[in-house]
Design an enzyme around this catalytic site. Sequence first.
Site, PDB file in Angstrom:
ATOM      1  N   SER A 132      14.733   3.430 -12.033  1.00  0.00           N
ATOM      2  CA  SER A 132      13.453   3.794 -13.014  1.00  0.00           C
ATOM      3  C   SER A 132      14.214   4.088 -14.528  1.00  0.00           C
ATOM      4  O   SER A 132      14.993   4.130 -14.116  1.00  0.00           O
ATOM      5  CB  SER A 132      13.141   5.083 -12.488  1.00  0.00           C
ATOM      6  OG  SER A 132      12.560   5.638 -13.388  1.00  0.00           O
ATOM      7  N   TYR A 145      15.068  13.639  -8.960  1.00  0.00           N
ATOM      8  CA  TYR A 145      14.827  12.359  -9.545  1.00  0.00           C
ATOM      9  C   TYR A 145      15.691  11.288 -10.580  1.00  0.00           C
ATOM     10  O   TYR A 145      16.170  10.891 -10.323  1.00  0.00           O
ATOM     11  CB  TYR A 145      13.351  12.093  -9.399  1.00  0.00           C
ATOM     12  CG  TYR A 145      13.244  10.930  -9.311  1.00  0.00           C
ATOM     13  CD1 TYR A 145      13.019   9.539  -8.748  1.00  0.00           C
ATOM     14  CD2 TYR A 145      12.738   9.673 -10.777  1.00  0.00           C
ATOM     15  CE1 TYR A 145      13.117   8.448  -8.818  1.00  0.00           C
ATOM     16  CE2 TYR A 145      11.838   8.797 -10.623  1.00  0.00           C
ATOM     17  CZ  TYR A 145      12.081   8.106  -9.814  1.00  0.00           C
ATOM     18  OH  TYR A 145      11.556   6.637  -9.840  1.00  0.00           O
TER      19      TYR A 145
END
Length: 251
Positions: A132, A145
């Site tokens: 990501s 995250y």
Amino acid sequence: MSNSPVAVVTGASSGIGAATARQLSAAGYSVIVGARRVDRLLAIADEIGGQALPLDVTSDESVTQFVAQLDRVDVLVNNAGGAIGTDTIADAKPDEWQAMYSTNVLGTLRMTKALLPKLIESGAGTILLVSSTAGLGVYEGGGGYTAAKHGEHAMAGTLRLELSGQPVRVIEINPGMVKTEEFSLNRFHGDQAKADKVYAGVEKPLTADDVADAITWCITRPQHVNIDTMTIRPIAQASNYKVHRVLPPER
């Protein structure tokens, strides 16, 4: 028995994983899909003529059972992952951080370690990590995250060094804002209104098919070509925290 190269896709019951399974199948791969929701997996496998096997990447036992059923693997797409929560570090819930690390980092480790001998044996293996843009930068409320995805980013670079000289490529895909049915919904613990707000006013966020297209393109390059890292964002997103939104007119 088919001579088609074999691709394993984790987290393939929905979203980017399911889209990747479809596109790799269309590109000529025999696809083995793994995830916890077997009913969804079976539907996807039936659609593409692939094979569905239950898989929980957070479980050593599940990964061992999954891998024991495979004879050949040419491509591993480590897609299983996700985000949970948006708390600041001051208010962070350690169990949420643990869950994200277990899936995004340790899940990728388990699958890569278990399938590496088969990937080397193939003579033309590919390991692809779906990370990501959260692995390349940080933002408020995303500490757990971004920490997990930074870990995955570090793993990709380390693998590439350690596998130098072996017939295995290591590719990292870093998507930005992707609108799927579940990613933000899971992050906000099922709160649909909060999930929808993430994409409010963004005319064209990325779709799962957009990311799957990039994944498939990287995998289908000639084997001597390694796309080390690809960052893919919608044109509306300039960074993790700068997004152009078309707001409705004021009444």
